[in-house]
Design an enzyme around this catalytic site. Structure first.
Site, short mmCIF file in Angstrom:
data_model
loop_
_atom_site.label_atom_id
_atom_site.label_comp_id
_atom_site.label_asym_id
_atom_site.label_seq_id
_atom_site.Cartn_x
_atom_site.Cartn_y
_atom_site.Cartn_z
NE ARG A 160 -2.90 -3.11 -3.78
CZ ARG A 160 -4.15 -3.63 -3.49
NH1 ARG A 160 -4.38 -4.78 -3.57
NH2 ARG A 160 -5.38 -2.73 -3.17
CG ASP A 440 -11.20 -2.32 -3.12
OD1 ASP A 440 -11.67 -3.23 -3.37
OD2 ASP A 440 -9.99 -2.49 -2.31
#
Length: 519
Positions: A160, A440
Site C-alpha cells: 500500500r 494506526d
C-alpha cells in the site's frame, strides 16, 4: 534512465540499492507525466468539500448511471489472489515483514501509509526490506540474538503506497516534493515487478484514500505507463481499492470500471471510512456522531456500505474484502483476552455471512480465529458467486446518522488515544497497541476529528456539560498528566492535537499537519 530527483533525506543503510539512478529516473518520469493531474484532482476534492459545506449532499452521479447499470466484468483474479480469506497488515520494518509473510495468512499488505510513520529512514528501509522479501533473502537478527528468516511457503505480498494527498518531502523534482504515491509505487515497481512475475506472482497493490473514479483513472494511467516502460503486459498489476471515504462509496462501480484491467476488488476500510464521514460533514451539526465505541458495523450507514460493496464487487467478478478487527490478544489476562477474541469472532462471522471473500487482522494471534470462521462458513476460495441481489441501498442509507450518546469517557478516550498515537508517530512508529487495540493513523483521525466536531458545535455530553474549547483544553491537560513518563515527544503531540482539535477550519489530515515535524 537518468535521475532528475534531488534527495534531501540523508544516508540510510541499504539505500544505495533502491535509490538508484534508474529507479529515481523512473519515479521522475511518472511524476513529470502525472503530477499535473494529481494536483487537479486535489483541487477537485477541495471544490467538492466546499459544495458539501454549502449544503449539496453527495449522491450517485447521474452522469455515470450507464456504468452502474450495464453488464461488464473486471479482470479475473490471478491464481495467488484467488483465496484471500485472511489478510494481515502492518508496517514495512524487517521483523514485521518476516513475521507477517510467515504468519499463515493468505496475504500480507505491507503498508507505507496508515501503519507507517513516513520518516525518510522508514520509507527507504521499507523499500530495501521489500526488495529482499521479494527475493526470499530477508533476515532479521533481534537484539537478543534471535534470527528471523522467511519460510519457503509465504503469504502473497501486496503493497500500500501513500495516498494522493501526500508528498515525499525528501525527494524534490524541479524544486517541488514528489508525490508520495508515485514515490512509493515507483520504487517498489521498478525494482520488483519483473522479479515477482519471474517467481510466479505479480506486483499487487492496495490503493488508499480515493474519493472518486477519476482518482482511480489516474492510478490506472500510472499503471499502464509503468508496465509499458518496463516491458510488462498491461494487466500484470493488480490493485485492491480501499473504499474508505464516503464519496467513494457512491462510485464503487465506477472505480472498478476505471481499474477493470487491473482490479483485484474492493475493501471495506472501515476506520478511515468513519473518519471520512466525520470530516466531510464536520461543519454540519446534524451530522454529529456518538462515541467511537458506539459506531458499530450494524449501524445503517455502515451496514449499507458493506452490503453495497459486496454486491458491487461480486456483480463485477472481483473480491469484496472485509475490514480490520482492531482487537489484539491480551497477555496476562485470560478473561479479557477471551472477551477480545469473542468480539473478533462475532465481527468475522458477520463478514463471512454477509458475503465477504476475506478479512483483515492486525496481529498474527488473530489469524487462527479469523481463519476458523471463514473456513467453516466459506468452503470455496471466495464467495463471488454470492451476488446479493437482495440488496437495495440508496443515498439516504449511506448518509443515515446513527443515534447514540456523546460522553465524558468518549471525549477522554479520543484525547488519550489521539495524543499517544501521535506521540508514537512523531517518533517514527506508525502502528501502536493502546488499551488492547491496535491503533494506526485511521483510528487516530477518528479521535481528533470527533473532538473537533464536538467542540465546533458545542455537543452536549450525556453527563450534562457542553464540549467547549476550554473543556477540551482541560481534558487534554488532565489526560496528559496521567500518561506514562518517558514519552519523548509528548509535549509536541499534545500541542499538535490541541491545535488540530480547536483549529478554526478542519485540518484535512493529521499526517499532513504533523509531517513537518518528522525527520
Amino acid at each position: 534512465m537518468g535521475s532528475e530527483i534531488e534527495l534531501r533525506g540523508g544516508s540510510v543503510a541499504g539505500g544505495e540499492h533502491v535509490l538508484t539512478p534508474g529507479a529515481l529516473g523512473f519515479v521522475a518520469k511518472l511524476a513529470r507525466e502525472f503530477e499535473p493531474a494529481r494536483r487537479q484532482l486535489l483541487d477537485r476534492r477541495r471544490r467538492r468539500q466546499e459544495e458539501i459545506r454549502q449544503g449539496r449532499l453527495p449522491g450517485f452521479p447521474p452522469e455515470t448511471r450507464g456504468i452502474r447499470e450495464s453488464d461488464w466484468r473486471a479482470a479475473s483474479p490471478p491464481d495467488d489472489l484467488l483465496d484471500r480469506r485472511v489478510e494481515i497488515t502492518g508496517p514495512v520494518d524487517r521483523k514485521m515483514i518476516i513475521n507477517a509473510l510467515n504468519s499463515g495468512a493468505n496475504v500480507f499488505m505491507a503498508d507505507f501509509e496508515d501503519a507507517n510513520s513516513p520518516t525518510w529512514r522508514n520509507v527507504v528501509e521499507g523499500q530495501v526490506n521489500l526488495a529482499e522479501a521479494v527475493r526470499g533473502t530477508l533476515v532479521h537478527v533481534g537484539p537478543e540474538g534471535k534470527r528471523y528468516a522467511l519460510n519457503p511457503k509465504r503469504a502473497t505480498l501486496m503493497v500500500r503506497p501513500r495516498g494522493w494527498h501526500m508528498v515525499e518531502k525528501h525527494a524534490l523534482l524541479d524544486g517541488a516534493p514528489v508525490s508520495a504515491s508515485l514515490f512509493d509505487f515507483g520504487l517498489f515497481f521498478f525494482h520488483n515487478a519483473r522479479e515477482q512475475v519471474k517467481r510466479g506472482t505479480g506486483p499487487y497493490f492496495y490503493l488508499p484514500k480515493m474519493e472518486s473514479a477519476v482518482e482511480a483513472r489516474l492510478w490506472n494511467d500510472v499503471f499502464v505507463r509503468a508496465q509499458e516502460t518496463v516491458g510488462l503486459p498491461v494487466g500484470t498489476i493488480r490493485a485492491t481499492v480501499l473504499i474508505e471515504t464516503i464519496l467513494a462509496a457512491f462510485e464503487m462501480d465506477e472505480i472498478l470500471y476505471e481499474l477493470r484491467r487491473h482490479s483485484a476488488g474492493l475493501n471495506c476500510g472501515r476506520w478511515d471510512y468513519i473518519f471520512s464521514f466525520i470530516k466531510k460533514f464536520s461543519h454540519r451539526p446534524d451530522f454529529l456522531l456518538p462515541d467511537r465505541s458506539q459506531i458499530t458495523m450494524d449501524r445503517t450507514f455502515l451496514d449499507s456500505y458493506v452490503k453495497l460493496l459486496i454486491k458491487t464487487c461480486h456483480r463485477r467478478g472481483v473480491h469484496a474484502l472485509g475490514g480490520m478487527a482492531a482487537q489484539i490478544p491480551i497477555k496476562n489476562d485470560a478473561a479479557a483476552s477471551e472477551a477480545a477474541l469473542a468480539r473478533v469472532r462475532d465481527d468475522k462471522l458477520r463478514e463471512v455471512r454477509a458475503g465477504h471473500d476475506g478479512t483483515w487482522v492486525a496481529h498474527p494471534g488473530l489469524i487462527p480465529v479469523a481463519k476458523e470462521i471463514f473456513d467453516r462458513h466459506m468452503k470455496t476460495p471466495h464467495q463471488i458467486a454470492v451476488k446479493r441481489e437482495d440488496v437495495r441501498v440508496g443515498a439516504e442509507d449511506l448518509l443515515a446518522i446513527p443515534d447514540g450518546r456523546i460522553t465524558e469517557e468518549g471525549l477522554r478516550v479520543n484525547v488519550r488515544v489521539g495524543i499517544q498515537y501521535l506521540e508514537a508517530w512523531l517518533r517514527g512508529v506508525g502502528c501502536v497497541p493502546l488499551y488492547h487495540l491496535m491503533e494506526d493513523a485511521a483510528t487516530a483521525e477518528i479521535s481528533r476529528s470527533q473532538v473537533w466536531q464536538w467542540a465546533r458545535h458545542g455537543a452536549r455530553l450525556a453527563e450534562g456539560p457542553a464540549v467547549t474549547p476550554q473543556r477540551v483544553r482541560e481534558t487534554i491537560a488532565d489526560e496528559v498528566s496521567r500518561m506514562p513518563s518517558g514519552l519523548a515527544r509528548l509535549d509536541l503531540a499534545s500541542k499538535l492535537f490541541e491545535e488540530m482539535s480547536l483549529a478554526p477550519e478542519f485540518p484535512e489530515f493529521l499526517t499532513l499537519a504533523a509531517d513537518q515535524h518528522l525527520d
